[in-house]
Design an enzyme around this catalytic site. Structure first.
Site, mmCIF file in Angstrom:
data_model
loop_
_atom_site.group_PDB
_atom_site.id
_atom_site.type_symbol
_atom_site.label_atom_id
_atom_site.label_comp_id
_atom_site.label_asym_id
_atom_site.label_seq_id
_atom_site.Cartn_x
_atom_site.Cartn_y
_atom_site.Cartn_z
ATOM 1 N N HIS A 181 -3.025 8.111 6.189
ATOM 2 C CA HIS A 181 -1.958 8.944 5.594
ATOM 3 C C HIS A 181 -2.535 10.225 4.994
ATOM 4 C CE1 HIS A 181 1.783 6.718 5.913
ATOM 5 N NE2 HIS A 181 1.236 5.607 5.456
ATOM 6 N N GLN A 206 3.370 9.943 0.746
ATOM 7 C CA GLN A 206 4.608 9.191 1.016
ATOM 8 C C GLN A 206 5.654 9.376 -0.076
ATOM 9 O OE1 GLN A 206 2.305 5.364 1.965
ATOM 10 N NE2 GLN A 206 4.126 5.184 3.238
ATOM 11 N N CYS A 265 5.134 0.177 7.629
ATOM 12 C CA CYS A 265 4.887 1.291 6.713
ATOM 13 C C CYS A 265 6.184 1.599 5.979
ATOM 14 C CB CYS A 265 4.437 2.518 7.509
ATOM 15 S SG CYS A 265 4.105 3.976 6.506
ATOM 16 N N LEU A 266 6.083 1.833 4.671
ATOM 17 C CA LEU A 266 7.286 2.159 3.887
ATOM 18 C C LEU A 266 7.963 3.431 4.403
ATOM 19 C CD1 LEU A 266 6.105 1.359 0.250
ATOM 20 C CD2 LEU A 266 7.818 0.114 1.590
ATOM 21 N N HIS A 269 -5.191 2.057 6.983
ATOM 22 C CA HIS A 269 -3.823 2.568 7.139
ATOM 23 C C HIS A 269 -3.530 3.666 6.110
ATOM 24 C CE1 HIS A 269 0.663 1.878 7.824
ATOM 25 N NE2 HIS A 269 0.656 2.543 6.674
ATOM 26 N N GLU A 270 -3.904 3.413 4.843
ATOM 27 C CA GLU A 270 -3.600 4.388 3.777
ATOM 28 C C GLU A 270 -4.467 5.640 3.884
ATOM 29 O OE1 GLU A 270 -0.919 3.991 2.347
ATOM 30 O OE2 GLU A 270 -0.649 1.857 2.744
ATOM 31 N N GLY A 311 0.846 -1.189 0.000
ATOM 32 C CA GLY A 311 0.000 0.000 0.000
ATOM 33 C C GLY A 311 0.877 1.233 0.000
#
Ligand code: QAP
Ligand code: CO
Length: 175
Positions: free
Chosen positions: A141, A50, A95-96, A137-138, A45
């Site tokens: 962001h 990001q 998370c990236l 989660h996304e 994701g």
């Protein structure tokens, strides 16, 4: 367009992303570049913030039962809105933008989401399991919220300590 992943504690990750109004070539270019970055970084994701773009855009690409990630199952969400949420679940998230850190996070078990695709068509999806967790989660962001913001005070302290140490070692290993 080559994109780099913005990492915590970069302030941009706290920005609230803006509604997308133009479903044009520029948006398509961003989506394609985001997909490339997500796959290269082994993510499932990714939100536009990001990669430094404060737009309400996110990608989801959940692996199948054989743990394989296929572009066929890529979901592109523009301007997503959760219209229903129910139940509770816990999952060890990563998370990236917070590399090499994973912690248990509470989420809703099921969600319904309205969103637009890259052409601006309205879509709706009902999700559970990993997809439901990834969507929540996304979407966080887009509001400038990271999964580490959901940790208890003591777990957050533990994170700050561990993460700073790891960052220091990362820098040292570059010399
Ligand atoms: C969000 O996360 C998510 O630390 C997507 O070293 C999290 O793709 C969705 C990743 C939990 C569902 C459940 C993290 C890759 C990828 C790392 C990711 C790392 C390399 C995270
Ligand atoms: Co994330």
């Amino acid at each position: 367009m080559k994109l780099t992943i913005v990492e915590y504690p970069d302030k941009r990750l706290k920005e609230k992303s803006k509604v997308v109004e133009k479903f044009d070539k520029e948006l398509h270019g961003l989506l394609d570049a985001m997909y490339q970055s997500m796959i290269e970084s082994k993510g499932i994701g990714l939100a536009a913030i990001q990669v430094g773009h404060a737009k309400r855009v996110l990608l989801l690409n959940i692996p199948d039962d054989n743990d394989e990630q296929s572009r066929d199952s890529l979901i592109e969400m523009i301007n997503p809105l959760i219209t229903m949420k129910e139940g509770d679940t816990v999952y060890q998230e990563g998370c990236l933008s917070v590399p090499s850190f994973y912690e248990d996070i509470n989420r809703f078990e099921r969600v319904c989401v309205n969103y637009q695709d890259r052409e601006g068509n309205t879509k709706t999806i009902e999700a559970e399991g990993l997809l439901s967790i990834a969507i929540q989660h996304e979407i966080d962001h887009l509001e400038g919220v990271l999964f580490i913001d959901k940790l208890s005070y003591s777990r957050r302290k533990k994170f700050e300590k561990e993460y700073k140490r790891a960052q220091k070692e990362k820098k040292l290993s570059k010399n």
